[in-house]
Design a protein around this motif. Structure first.
Motif, PDB file in Angstrom:
ATOM      1  N   GLN A 187       5.726  -2.017   1.508  1.00 60.81           N
ATOM      2  CA  GLN A 187       6.304  -1.812   0.183  1.00 60.81           C
ATOM      3  C   GLN A 187       6.994  -0.460   0.139  1.00 60.81           C
ATOM      4  O   GLN A 187       8.117  -0.333  -0.367  1.00 60.81           O
ATOM      5  CB  GLN A 187       5.238  -1.893  -0.911  1.00 60.81           C
ATOM      6  CG  GLN A 187       5.836  -1.688  -2.299  1.00 60.81           C
ATOM      7  CD  GLN A 187       4.794  -1.646  -3.412  1.00 60.81           C
ATOM      8  OE1 GLN A 187       3.594  -1.600  -3.156  1.00 60.81           O
ATOM      9  NE2 GLN A 187       5.254  -1.655  -4.654  1.00 60.81           N
TER      10      GLN A 187
ATOM     11  N   TYR B 273       1.856  -8.490   0.514  1.00 58.67           N
ATOM     12  CA  TYR B 273       2.773  -7.538  -0.118  1.00 58.67           C
ATOM     13  C   TYR B 273       2.247  -7.241  -1.512  1.00 58.67           C
ATOM     14  O   TYR B 273       1.418  -7.980  -2.054  1.00 58.67           O
ATOM     15  CB  TYR B 273       4.195  -8.117  -0.173  1.00 58.67           C
ATOM     16  CG  TYR B 273       5.273  -7.084  -0.445  1.00 58.67           C
ATOM     17  CD1 TYR B 273       5.696  -6.218   0.561  1.00 58.67           C
ATOM     18  CD2 TYR B 273       5.846  -6.967  -1.706  1.00 58.67           C
ATOM     19  CE1 TYR B 273       6.672  -5.262   0.312  1.00 58.67           C
ATOM     20  CE2 TYR B 273       6.823  -6.024  -1.969  1.00 58.67           C
ATOM     21  CZ  TYR B 273       7.238  -5.168  -0.955  1.00 58.67           C
ATOM     22  OH  TYR B 273       8.188  -4.204  -1.203  1.00 58.67           O
ATOM     23  N   SER B 274       2.704  -6.174  -2.095  1.00 62.03           N
ATOM     24  CA  SER B 274       2.261  -5.749  -3.429  1.00 62.03           C
ATOM     25  C   SER B 274       2.270  -6.923  -4.410  1.00 62.03           C
ATOM     26  O   SER B 274       3.189  -7.744  -4.384  1.00 62.03           O
ATOM     27  CB  SER B 274       3.189  -4.641  -3.930  1.00 62.03           C
ATOM     28  OG  SER B 274       2.847  -4.241  -5.218  1.00 62.03           O
ATOM     29  N   PRO B 275       1.225  -7.055  -5.244  1.00 60.31           N
ATOM     30  CA  PRO B 275       0.146  -6.096  -5.521  1.00 60.31           C
ATOM     31  C   PRO B 275      -1.124  -6.292  -4.691  1.00 60.31           C
ATOM     32  O   PRO B 275      -2.176  -5.780  -5.064  1.00 60.31           O
ATOM     33  CB  PRO B 275      -0.149  -6.369  -7.002  1.00 60.31           C
ATOM     34  CG  PRO B 275       0.069  -7.853  -7.127  1.00 60.31           C
ATOM     35  CD  PRO B 275       1.218  -8.165  -6.220  1.00 60.31           C
TER      36      PRO B 275
ATOM     37  N   ALA C   9      -6.545   0.481  -5.713  1.00 58.85           N
ATOM     38  CA  ALA C   9      -5.112   0.761  -5.718  1.00 58.85           C
ATOM     39  C   ALA C   9      -4.913   2.209  -5.285  1.00 58.85           C
ATOM     40  O   ALA C   9      -5.827   3.032  -5.354  1.00 58.85           O
ATOM     41  CB  ALA C   9      -4.539   0.531  -7.113  1.00 58.85           C
ATOM     42  N   SER C  10      -3.711   2.529  -4.845  1.00 66.65           N
ATOM     43  CA  SER C  10      -3.432   3.849  -4.268  1.00 66.65           C
ATOM     44  C   SER C  10      -3.831   4.995  -5.196  1.00 66.65           C
ATOM     45  O   SER C  10      -4.478   5.954  -4.779  1.00 66.65           O
ATOM     46  CB  SER C  10      -1.945   3.961  -3.925  1.00 66.65           C
ATOM     47  OG  SER C  10      -1.669   5.189  -3.296  1.00 66.65           O
TER      48      SER C  10
ATOM     49  N   THR D 271      -6.469  -7.931  -5.267  1.00 65.97           N
ATOM     50  CA  THR D 271      -5.354  -7.247  -5.890  1.00 65.97           C
ATOM     51  C   THR D 271      -5.932  -6.235  -6.852  1.00 65.97           C
ATOM     52  O   THR D 271      -7.119  -6.223  -7.132  1.00 65.97           O
ATOM     53  CB  THR D 271      -4.463  -8.240  -6.670  1.00 65.97           C
ATOM     54  OG1 THR D 271      -5.258  -8.868  -7.665  1.00 65.97           O
ATOM     55  CG2 THR D 271      -3.886  -9.287  -5.751  1.00 65.97           C
ATOM     56  N   GLU D 272      -5.081  -5.378  -7.352  1.00 74.62           N
ATOM     57  CA  GLU D 272      -5.545  -4.352  -8.278  1.00 74.62           C
ATOM     58  C   GLU D 272      -6.201  -5.009  -9.481  1.00 74.62           C
ATOM     59  O   GLU D 272      -5.635  -5.891 -10.128  1.00 74.62           O
ATOM     60  CB  GLU D 272      -4.357  -3.492  -8.736  1.00 74.62           C
ATOM     61  CG  GLU D 272      -4.777  -2.341  -9.609  1.00 74.62           C
ATOM     62  CD  GLU D 272      -3.612  -1.425  -9.917  1.00 74.62           C
ATOM     63  OE1 GLU D 272      -3.796  -0.515 -10.733  1.00 74.62           O
ATOM     64  OE2 GLU D 272      -2.542  -1.635  -9.347  1.00 74.62           O
TER      65      GLU D 272
ATOM     66  N   LEU E  48      -3.920  -5.551  -2.191  1.00 71.70           N
ATOM     67  CA  LEU E  48      -4.417  -4.263  -1.702  1.00 71.70           C
ATOM     68  C   LEU E  48      -4.767  -4.408  -0.223  1.00 71.70           C
ATOM     69  O   LEU E  48      -5.846  -4.851   0.145  1.00 71.70           O
ATOM     70  CB  LEU E  48      -5.645  -3.824  -2.505  1.00 71.70           C
ATOM     71  CG  LEU E  48      -5.394  -3.594  -3.990  1.00 71.70           C
ATOM     72  CD1 LEU E  48      -6.682  -3.166  -4.687  1.00 71.70           C
ATOM     73  CD2 LEU E  48      -4.300  -2.555  -4.210  1.00 71.70           C
TER      74      LEU E  48
ATOM     75  N   ALA F 123       0.446  -4.130   3.337  1.00 74.72           N
ATOM     76  CA  ALA F 123       1.181  -4.354   2.092  1.00 74.72           C
ATOM     77  C   ALA F 123       1.689  -3.034   1.523  1.00 74.72           C
ATOM     78  O   ALA F 123       2.839  -2.925   1.083  1.00 74.72           O
ATOM     79  CB  ALA F 123       0.285  -5.062   1.082  1.00 74.72           C
ATOM     80  N   GLN F 124       0.845  -2.015   1.542  1.00 75.12           N
ATOM     81  CA  GLN F 124       1.245  -0.703   1.019  1.00 75.12           C
ATOM     82  C   GLN F 124       2.315  -0.059   1.897  1.00 75.12           C
ATOM     83  O   GLN F 124       3.276   0.532   1.404  1.00 75.12           O
ATOM     84  CB  GLN F 124       0.025   0.205   0.913  1.00 75.12           C
ATOM     85  CG  GLN F 124      -0.997  -0.255  -0.120  1.00 75.12           C
ATOM     86  CD  GLN F 124      -2.153   0.700  -0.257  1.00 75.12           C
ATOM     87  OE1 GLN F 124      -1.987   1.909  -0.361  1.00 75.12           O
ATOM     88  NE2 GLN F 124      -3.365   0.171  -0.246  1.00 75.12           N
TER      89      GLN F 124
END
Length: 421
Positions: A22, A10-12, A311-312, A81-82, A14, A18-19
């Motif tokens: 969320q 799950y966030s954060p 990240a998105s 992660t980001e 990547l 997860a995206q």
């Protein structure tokens, strides 16, 4: 309504799942629902937090490597992660993985099961969930949800197969020679206990129906496709007439989506473009580092930009500056790459490399303009790429993309629950 989501990441973190969850969780909280997420822990993330009004609990390790990293307080894992990249495993890590992989069951997330079931059983006592949504991959998430379903039998349970389990012999979750019978019986128990079973494409649903011919899977199953996270991108301004920018924003996997198809197609395309005085520039994001050396070694003549996990917002920015986006299908018909809908909505020209005739991505790209599908003829693909470069276009696929928006996808999960209440 209280919704409990069981998802490994799950966030954060990547990760496509997860995206996706969320976005769904925050959509549901914005519409008045109470959402709790149970996911795996990371040493550099809090054990509990609130993200976008969603209560998130992190407990247990996703993989053995993650557990070791958490014990040693290393801010790295197989899933970044980001701002945190991923690292190719060393020899000892590979050896440990190999030994561990031959014995664990049902998958590499098995270490998550015990702490997650104990914690979730306790934390949900005060406010039992009206709905449980578990996400496979990994299958361990379904096993955690099964435990909770037995504890809270009145909860409506959705077993969401983003990736299949026991039928997946091309992309094996464990030692199939050892566990094939156990895999099938465990999967069958999930199918029997779940109130709704969801798949990303009809081929996956049909494969399960065929494999479990004695179950009533079709009577309580549905197809819920991937979710888009951005809108149409702006048209790129052609900066260099002697160079074509092509981007691949997806993963590669052993057996089902090998580096070989990327290497051979780009090698051939670069050669054809060179005959016309044009260079190919390739941008790659999301590929596991273990494949990088093989790609670099074989594509030395191509300028390659490696972006790692994005990240998105950064992914959108990187896609924005490409002339053409590359899509690669799997050699199985029951795995659907989630990035396919992101490519569709972008409006960019898409070159799709198709490995099998019954490619589920074709359902996503159906009736959409500006998508060139290649099965076995790269000559015509090179001509199409040149034509897109000579006469750049941006395609309006708004109508084709509507069914993948959050407003369309989120209610599909709640439909079964609301119908029985």
């Amino acid at each position: 309504m209280h919704i409990c989501i069981i998802t490994a990441n799950y966030s954060p973190i990547l990760d496509p799942n997860a995206q996706r969850y969320q976005a769904l969780a925050e959509y549901w909280t914005a519409n008045g629902h109470d959402v709790t997420v149970i996911c795996t822990a990371r040493s550099f993330l809090p054990k509990s937090s609130t993200i976008g009004d969603v209560k998130v609990y992190r407990i247990g390790s996703y993989t053995l490597r993650d557990k070791i990293a958490d014990i040693l307080k290393l801010n790295k894992s197989r899933r970044g992660t980001e701002g945190k990249g991923t690292k190719s495993p060393g020899f000892l890590e590979k050896l440990a993985d190999f030994i561990w992989r031959n014995h664990y069951w049902p998958d590499g997330a098995t270490l998550w099961y015990r702490p997650a079931t104990r914690f979730a059983s306790k934390i949900l006592q005060a406010n039992p969930p009206d709905m449980i949504l578990s996400v496979c991959w990994p299958f361990t998430a379904h096993r955690i949800a099964l435990h909770l379903k037995k504890q809270f039998p009145n909860s409506y349970w959705i077993a969401d197969y983003q990736d299949p389990f026991s039928i997946s012999k091309d992309f094996t979750p464990n030692n199939f020679a050892k566990y094939e019978i156990l895999n099938k019986s465990a999967d069958l128990e999930i199918l029997q206990w779940a109130d709704l079973i969801t798949f990303t494409c009809k081929q996956a649903m049909q494969s399960y129906e065929k494999y479990f011919s004695s179950t009533d899977i079709l009577t309580k199953s549905a197809v819920i496709p991937p979710l888009i996270h951005h809108g149409r991108l702006a048209k790129v301004k052609l900066e260099d007439k002697d160079k074509i920018k092509l981007g691949y924003f997806g993963a590669l996997y052993t057996k089902i989506r090998e580096p070989k198809i990327l290497i051979e197609s780009m090698e051939y395309l670069a050669s054809k473009l060179a005959n016309n005085g044009i260079k190919l520039e390739l941008t790659i994001a999301g590929i596991d580092p273990i494949f990088k050396s093989e790609i670099v070694e074989n594509l030395r003549e191509i300028e390659i930009h490696w972006l790692g996990n994005l990240a998105s917002k950064d992914l959108i920015a990187a896609m924005q500056i490409q002339e053409i986006l590359l899509s690669i299908g799997n050699n199985t018909d029951y795995h659907l790459p989630s990035k396919s809908v992101e490519l569709l909505v972008s409006g960019k020209p898409i070159l799709h490399l198709q490995q099998i005739k019954n490619d589920p991505i074709l359902q996503i790209f159906e009736a959409a303009e500006g998508i060139f599908k290649v099965y076995d003829n790269l000559d015509v693909a090179a001509d199409w790429v040149l034509q897109q470069h000579t006469d750049p276009n941006q395609y309006d696929r708004t109508e084709q993309s509507k069914r993948f928006t959050i407003d369309q996808i989120a209610p599909l999960y709640l439909k079964g629950f609301t119908e029985i209440k």
